[in-house]
Design an enzyme around this catalytic site. Structure first.
Site, mmCIF file in Angstrom:
data_model
loop_
_atom_site.group_PDB
_atom_site.id
_atom_site.type_symbol
_atom_site.label_atom_id
_atom_site.label_comp_id
_atom_site.label_asym_id
_atom_site.label_seq_id
_atom_site.Cartn_x
_atom_site.Cartn_y
_atom_site.Cartn_z
ATOM 1 N N LYS A 84 0.830 -1.213 0.000
ATOM 2 C CA LYS A 84 0.000 0.000 0.000
ATOM 3 C C LYS A 84 0.866 1.267 0.000
ATOM 4 O O LYS A 84 0.462 2.283 -0.546
ATOM 5 C CB LYS A 84 -0.945 0.000 1.209
ATOM 6 C CG LYS A 84 -2.063 -1.023 1.073
ATOM 7 C CD LYS A 84 -3.161 -0.809 2.101
ATOM 8 C CE LYS A 84 -4.316 -1.781 1.888
ATOM 9 N NZ LYS A 84 -5.357 -1.666 2.887
ATOM 10 N N LYS A 98 -5.164 -9.645 -5.544
ATOM 11 C CA LYS A 98 -6.352 -9.998 -4.771
ATOM 12 C C LYS A 98 -7.490 -9.014 -5.052
ATOM 13 O O LYS A 98 -7.246 -7.840 -5.364
ATOM 14 C CB LYS A 98 -6.038 -10.080 -3.270
ATOM 15 C CG LYS A 98 -5.844 -8.767 -2.571
ATOM 16 C CD LYS A 98 -5.956 -8.945 -1.047
ATOM 17 C CE LYS A 98 -6.066 -7.563 -0.415
ATOM 18 N NZ LYS A 98 -6.676 -7.474 0.859
ATOM 19 N N LYS A 117 -11.205 -3.661 -2.178
ATOM 20 C CA LYS A 117 -12.112 -2.498 -2.220
ATOM 21 C C LYS A 117 -11.433 -1.298 -2.838
ATOM 22 O O LYS A 117 -12.062 -0.450 -3.438
ATOM 23 C CB LYS A 117 -12.517 -2.108 -0.786
ATOM 24 C CG LYS A 117 -13.467 -3.055 -0.134
ATOM 25 C CD LYS A 117 -13.865 -2.491 1.232
ATOM 26 C CE LYS A 117 -13.468 -3.402 2.359
ATOM 27 N NZ LYS A 117 -12.237 -3.021 3.058
#
Ligand code: AQP
Length: 336
Positions: free
Chosen positions: A113, A199, A202
């Site tokens: 991230k 993966k 959201k």
């Protein structure tokens, strides 16, 4: 002996998708009657990446409603909002001070991230796993059901608890309970519809990469129709060069209630044109009852508010007890 305790949660960072359902919520539901469960909406985690303050509250409400719509039963579970209980932030600070920085720098989720955020990456994102450790340790959780992606964070929680116990507890009386991750094989890692190596998430900018639990049937149909496949005829779970094939077959296995070998046999000679309508049908059918229940719950705001208020009271009592225990062994002067 009482039931073992389970703690888990999901961030209100957008629409819950099939990954969140199969990696987490479905497992919570299936095992809930065996445990004393605490399920939270982890809204403090939701601001570790840039967030939208105008949707945070409604996303939090939606997550809680979806927990109920997916089948969480208040007879077995307490549902609450993480930020409603100050002990989560307070224990995080205390754990921060005993957690070596290099333990956090090793976390894969942080590395992945952080790359996306460049210079703007926050201290909060690095600290995400310590906040998660506080969530778990405040409730004396025995078991933490998560998808494969969160396993490293549960392992870190174990290390943090072990370190606090070693430094400040006694051998016979550990301060914090060491939890175990619970990861189910099927659905533990649901992949993106647009890239079988990533993966489902959201925060993927493309909504076409995921199926959200509240997507209407026409949209589910469109997403499956357009999802990434390959030109090979005959579908298989076993070819590592066909990650999309494995992912879509796995979704079909789960939603058709068939075994892997039944699906492998059924689909071995199929082309995508024949398979996709089958996957579409079972996915729509599986989500229909969840969507109907969700509508009932979200239309009754008073009910949902009362669930969260009661959840806060129950959770807070447990959390404060454990926070006090930690503060005591760290040597703090108790309030008079
Ligand atoms: N693709 C996935 N497959 C299986 N399990 C998954 N989970 C998430 N994605 C998948 C499981 O859902 C739970 C809650 O996740 P979260 O939203 O709190 O954090 P996350 O893992 O970071 O989920 P997302 O969707 O990728 O959110 P964003 O994009 O906001 O970071 C966890 O149990 C997780 O394992």
């Amino acid at each position: 002996m009482g039931k073992q305790r389970v703690l888990s949660g999901i961030q209100p960072t957008g629409n819950l998708h099939l990954g969140n359902y199969l990696g987490a919520i479905r497992n919570w539901v299936e095992t809930q009657s065996n445990y004393d469960n605490f399920f939270c909406v982890v809204d403090l985690h939701a601001i570790t990446v840039p967030h939208n303050p105008t949707t945070l509250a409604s996303d939090t409400f939606t997550n809680a409603a979806l927990y109920l719509a997916c089948g969480i039963d208040l007879q077995y579970a307490t549902i609450f909002v993480q930020s409603h209980i100050a002990a989560h932030s307070e224990l995080t600070w205390l754990l921060n001070c005993i957690t070596p920085l290099n333990w956090l720098e090793r976390m894969i989720q942080f590395k992945e991230k952080a790359v996306k955020q460049g210079e703007n990456v926050s201290v909060g994102l690095l600290d995400y796993p310590v906040l998660m450790a506080a969530d778990i340790l405040l409730y004396d959780a025995d078991i933490v059901p998560v998808g494969e992606d969160q396993k490293q964070h549960v392992e870190l929680t174990r290390d943090i608890a072990g370190r606090l116990n070693d430094k400040f507890g006694s051998k016979d009386e550990p301060v914090l309970k060491i939890p175990e991750p619970m990861i189910r094989k099927e659905g533990a890692r649901v992949m993106s519809l647009t890239d079988g190596n990533k993966k489902m998430s959201k925060s993927d900018p493309s909504d076409m990469s995921r199926i959200n639990l509240l997507d209407p049937p026409e949209l589910i149909q469109k997403k499956i129709k357009r999802c990434k496949t390959d030109p090979v005829k005959g579908l298989t779970f076993d070819d590592p060069d066909r990650p999309e094939c494995k992912n879509l077959l796995t979704l079909y296995t789960v939603f058709s209630n068939k075994t892997t070998s039944e699906v492998a046999e059924q689909c071995q000679d199929m082309g995508w044109g024949q398979f996709k309508p089958l996957l579409t049908e079972v996915t729509i059918d599986a989500l229909k009852p969840i969507q109907e229940k969700y509508k009932e719950i979200i239309d009754d705001k008073g009910y949902l508010n009362s669930v969260l208020k009661e959840g806060k009271e129950k959770a807070e009592a447990v959390a404060n007890q454990n926070l006090s225990k930690v503060k005591k062994v760290l040597g703090y002067l108790p309030p008079l």
